[in-house]
Write a protein that holds these residues in place. Structure first.
Motif, short mmCIF file in Angstrom:
data_model
loop_
_atom_site.label_atom_id
_atom_site.label_comp_id
_atom_site.label_asym_id
_atom_site.label_seq_id
_atom_site.Cartn_x
_atom_site.Cartn_y
_atom_site.Cartn_z
N ALA A 180 0.83 -1.20 0.00
CA ALA A 180 -0.17 0.11 0.16
C ALA A 180 0.58 1.33 0.04
O ALA A 180 0.29 2.24 -0.67
CB ALA A 180 -1.13 -0.12 1.27
N ASP B 199 -1.54 3.17 -2.69
CA ASP B 199 -3.00 2.94 -2.63
C ASP B 199 -3.34 2.90 -1.05
O ASP B 199 -3.20 1.60 -0.50
CB ASP B 199 -3.38 1.56 -3.33
CG ASP B 199 -4.69 1.21 -3.28
OD1 ASP B 199 -5.44 1.69 -2.68
OD2 ASP B 199 -5.25 0.31 -4.17
N ASP B 200 -3.75 3.68 -0.76
CA ASP B 200 -4.21 3.80 0.75
C ASP B 200 -5.69 3.50 1.07
O ASP B 200 -6.28 4.01 2.00
CB ASP B 200 -3.68 5.06 1.56
CG ASP B 200 -4.17 6.19 0.89
OD1 ASP B 200 -4.96 6.29 0.15
OD2 ASP B 200 -3.96 7.39 1.52
N HIS C 69 -7.81 -1.65 2.29
CA HIS C 69 -6.88 -2.50 2.65
C HIS C 69 -6.00 -1.98 3.86
O HIS C 69 -5.28 -2.81 4.51
CB HIS C 69 -5.83 -2.16 1.54
CG HIS C 69 -6.17 -2.17 0.08
ND1 HIS C 69 -6.78 -3.32 -0.21
CD2 HIS C 69 -6.47 -1.38 -1.08
CE1 HIS C 69 -7.31 -3.21 -1.41
NE2 HIS C 69 -7.20 -1.93 -1.94
N THR C 70 -6.30 -0.70 4.24
CA THR C 70 -5.64 -0.13 5.31
C THR C 70 -6.26 0.19 6.60
O THR C 70 -5.41 0.32 7.67
CB THR C 70 -4.99 1.53 4.92
OG1 THR C 70 -6.00 2.39 4.63
CG2 THR C 70 -4.07 1.04 3.56
N LEU D 175 -4.49 -6.00 -1.29
CA LEU D 175 -4.42 -5.47 -2.42
C LEU D 175 -4.43 -6.23 -3.95
O LEU D 175 -3.67 -7.12 -3.81
CB LEU D 175 -3.26 -4.07 -2.59
CG LEU D 175 -3.29 -3.09 -1.96
CD1 LEU D 175 -2.72 -3.42 -0.54
CD2 LEU D 175 -2.60 -1.88 -2.46
#
Length: 175
Positions: A33, A38-39, A43-44, A60
């Motif tokens: 990430a 890609d936050d 995913h986070t 991801l």
């Protein structure tokens, strides 16, 4: 210049490869990430995802695909690794299931097609039909990776130029 039989010529349509499993870790997801930028909360953000339809964060998709390209590498014989010129592309990439932190995935790959290269510095192109399978025997990704193999030259290795020497899309992708 004299040519030997290349590793490409030892590959047969129908040949298979199955990798060992690899567990997707918290560090994998966090690092990927961060590297990819890609936050997305999917995913986070463990807190918001606990109340989602997934019940937890999902790995991801590009991370799972990256593992798909890496896992087979260690299973390939050294002669095959040495003969691979390039990852030439991928067709039919689809994510068919979710991968969560703690899931263990492995790759199952079959040689689907071989195409002789129309160039003197490469022997051919191999297309693989590939599935990523989790610990529950569910397919979470499938794709057709395409690999370019070099020719075997008795006079030593020859640098293979990019199959797309100009900074534009190949004709097949210009539609």
């Amino acid at each position: 210049m004299s040519w030997d039989v290349s590793y490409y010529h030892t590959i047969d349509v129908g040949d298979t490869l199955v990798t060992a499993g690899r567990t997707v870790t918290e560090a994998d997801v966090g690092s990927f990430a961060g590297v990819s930028g890609d936050d997305n909360r999917l995913h986070t953000d463990a807190t918001s995802m606990a109340d989602s339809t997934f019940g937890e964060r999902i790995a991801l998709g590009p991370l799972v695909f990256s593992m798909t390209t890496g896992l087979p590498w260690g299973r390939r014989p050294s002669e095959e690794r040495d003969a691979i010129v390039a990852f030439y592309g991928v067709d039919s990439l689809r994510f068919t299931g979710h991968t969560f932190v703690g899931n263990t995935i492995h790759v199952e790959s079959t040689v689907a097609a071989k195409t002789p290269a129309d160039r003197e510095d490469a022997a051919g192109i191999v297309r693989y039909e590939t599935e990523v399978v989790d610990q529950d025997d569910e397919t979470v990704l499938y794709c057709d990776p395409i690999v370019l193999f070099e020719c075997a030259c008795r006079d030593g290795p020859k640098r293979v130029p990019s199959p797309f020497p100009h900074p534009k899309r190949p004709p097949s992708l210009q539609n």
